[in-house]
Design a protein around this motif. Structure first.
Motif, short mmCIF file in Angstrom:
data_model
loop_
_atom_site.label_atom_id
_atom_site.label_comp_id
_atom_site.label_asym_id
_atom_site.label_seq_id
_atom_site.Cartn_x
_atom_site.Cartn_y
_atom_site.Cartn_z
N MET A 42 66.26 14.16 -64.23
CA MET A 42 64.01 14.82 -64.34
C MET A 42 63.74 14.60 -64.79
O MET A 42 63.20 14.90 -65.69
N GLY A 43 62.01 14.22 -64.07
CA GLY A 43 60.86 14.17 -64.89
C GLY A 43 60.77 12.67 -65.06
O GLY A 43 60.85 11.56 -64.60
N PRO A 44 59.51 12.37 -65.40
CA PRO A 44 59.10 10.13 -65.40
C PRO A 44 59.38 9.85 -66.37
O PRO A 44 59.27 8.74 -66.43
N ALA A 45 59.91 9.80 -67.64
CA ALA A 45 60.33 9.51 -68.83
C ALA A 45 61.63 9.06 -68.43
O ALA A 45 61.73 8.00 -68.32
N ALA A 46 61.96 10.37 -67.33
CA ALA A 46 63.69 9.54 -67.56
C ALA A 46 63.76 8.63 -66.51
O ALA A 46 64.50 7.66 -66.24
N ALA A 47 63.13 9.06 -65.07
CA ALA A 47 62.42 7.83 -64.39
C ALA A 47 62.32 6.68 -64.99
O ALA A 47 62.56 5.65 -64.14
N GLU A 48 61.48 6.45 -65.56
CA GLU A 48 61.13 5.28 -65.78
C GLU A 48 61.90 4.40 -66.56
O GLU A 48 62.13 3.56 -66.53
N ARG A 49 62.99 5.24 -67.72
CA ARG A 49 63.85 4.47 -68.71
C ARG A 49 64.85 4.14 -67.21
O ARG A 49 65.63 2.69 -67.42
N SER A 50 65.66 5.10 -66.24
CA SER A 50 66.56 5.10 -65.84
C SER A 50 66.46 3.30 -65.17
O SER A 50 67.02 2.53 -64.48
N VAL A 51 64.93 3.55 -63.85
CA VAL A 51 64.98 2.05 -62.97
C VAL A 51 64.51 1.07 -63.89
O VAL A 51 64.52 -0.19 -63.91
N ALA A 88 55.68 8.37 -59.36
CA ALA A 88 54.57 7.51 -59.74
C ALA A 88 55.39 6.76 -60.86
O ALA A 88 55.23 5.52 -61.39
N ALA A 89 56.17 6.95 -61.70
CA ALA A 89 56.36 6.50 -62.70
C ALA A 89 57.70 5.25 -62.46
O ALA A 89 57.59 4.12 -62.79
N THR A 90 58.76 6.04 -61.36
CA THR A 90 59.16 5.25 -60.67
C THR A 90 58.80 3.83 -60.10
O THR A 90 59.29 2.75 -60.88
N LEU A 91 57.78 3.52 -59.47
CA LEU A 91 57.14 2.73 -58.89
C LEU A 91 55.99 1.79 -59.85
O LEU A 91 56.08 0.27 -59.47
N LEU A 92 55.89 2.84 -60.56
CA LEU A 92 54.86 1.75 -62.17
C LEU A 92 55.50 0.71 -62.96
O LEU A 92 55.61 0.10 -63.50
N SER A 93 57.20 1.84 -62.67
CA SER A 93 57.50 1.07 -64.05
C SER A 93 58.83 -0.04 -62.94
O SER A 93 58.57 -1.51 -63.68
N ALA A 104 63.81 -4.26 -53.56
CA ALA A 104 62.83 -3.52 -53.16
C ALA A 104 63.55 -2.10 -54.00
O ALA A 104 64.33 -1.15 -54.07
N VAL A 105 62.85 -1.51 -54.04
CA VAL A 105 62.12 0.12 -55.19
C VAL A 105 61.47 1.39 -53.60
O VAL A 105 60.50 0.48 -53.31
N LEU A 106 62.21 2.02 -53.62
CA LEU A 106 61.93 3.02 -52.58
C LEU A 106 62.14 4.71 -53.62
O LEU A 106 63.36 4.74 -53.72
N ALA A 107 60.88 5.38 -53.83
CA ALA A 107 61.25 6.47 -54.47
C ALA A 107 61.25 7.45 -53.25
O ALA A 107 60.28 7.68 -52.95
N THR A 108 62.09 8.68 -54.03
CA THR A 108 62.33 9.40 -52.50
C THR A 108 63.06 10.75 -53.40
O THR A 108 63.46 11.27 -54.27
N GLY A 109 62.78 11.72 -52.27
CA GLY A 109 63.19 13.28 -52.76
C GLY A 109 62.44 14.02 -52.55
O GLY A 109 61.97 14.24 -50.88
N PHE A 110 62.36 15.64 -53.11
CA PHE A 110 61.53 16.21 -52.77
C PHE A 110 60.40 16.69 -53.44
O PHE A 110 60.09 16.33 -54.39
N CYS A 111 59.27 16.77 -52.59
CA CYS A 111 58.13 17.47 -53.80
C CYS A 111 57.37 19.13 -53.51
O CYS A 111 57.97 19.27 -52.12
N ALA A 112 56.48 18.48 -54.38
CA ALA A 112 54.78 19.95 -53.63
C ALA A 112 53.83 18.97 -53.26
O ALA A 112 53.48 18.68 -53.32
#
Length: 218
Positions: free
Chosen positions: A47-56, A155-160, A69-77
């Motif tokens: 969870m969170g942008p830092a974790a997403a950046e590290r993992s991706v 955003a962190a996933t795709l930017l990374s 190719a990268v696709l980010a998904t899950g739940f959102c507000a």
């Protein structure tokens, strides 16, 4: 004749275990959070942008996925009035304070999601990143920037992903709460179940998006 290069794989990134469970519910059991047993890998980033950046970044640094190719998904507000739990968001771009990333193949995703989850509303527009769960008045503040939905990882996933090399990227999220349907209220538990069921159904659309990327361009 020289051998043809292997097709570029697909990395589907989500944050939470329940999101990964939904996505893998109709797939064979994986061997871990970063199972790479085929051309499609489902990664739980945390969870969170830092974790997403590290993992991706870690996954794309490996030889198996460096062209993925990268696709980010899950739940959102959802941010706009009239949105409901179970609605889908296809990002035209993802954005956070570090910049924006345009998404690829949004029209195809909208078409394929209509087939995979008929009857569900699909919203298209900017998806903004946050470092915390968006609540109350924050929704209207973010809506005023032009964004239609918010989450902590896309955003962190795709930017990374694009920083690791040129590749197609996209983001598809399922709304779990919205201005008139705050998840903190007990009455919205049903909305969470609805969002989970929708997320379970979207994989065929993701596969079609990926397949379209592999077709030769005329």
């Amino acid at each position: 004749m020289a051998p043809q290069p292997a097709p570029a794989p697909l990395l589907i990134a989500c944050a939470l275990g329940i999101e990964r469970f939904a996505l893998r519910g109709r797939e064979r059991a994986g061997r871990g959070d970063g199972d790479t047993g085929g051309p499609v890998t489902v990664l739980r980033t945390g969870m969170g942008p830092a974790a997403a950046e590290r993992s991706v970044t870690r996954m794309l640094a490996g030889p198996e996925l460096n062209r993925a190719a990268v696709l980010a998904t899950g739940f959102c507000a959802g941010l706009a009035p009239g949105m409901h739990p179970g609605d889908l968001v296809v990002a035209g771009e993802t954005r956070d304070p570090r910049g924006s990333v345009p998404c690829v193949g949004t029209e195809l995703l909208v078409k394929e999601l209509g087939r995979a989850v008929p009857g569900r509303t699909v919203h298209i527009g900017p998806l903004t990143g946050s470092d915390h769960v968006v609540r109350g008045h924050e929704r209207s503040d973010l809506l005023a920037t032009g964004a239609i939905a918010a989450d902590m990882e896309s955003a962190a996933t795709l930017l990374s992903a694009v920083r690791m090399g040129e590749r197609p990227v996209a983001a598809v999220r399922v709304i779990v709460d919205a201005p008139e349907h705050e998840l903190v209220r007990i009455g919205t538990v049903r909305g969470g179940i609805s969002a989970f069921r929708v997320l379970r159904s979207v994989l065929p659309a993701f596969h079609e998006w990926h397949r379209s990327l592999l077709l030769p361009r005329r």
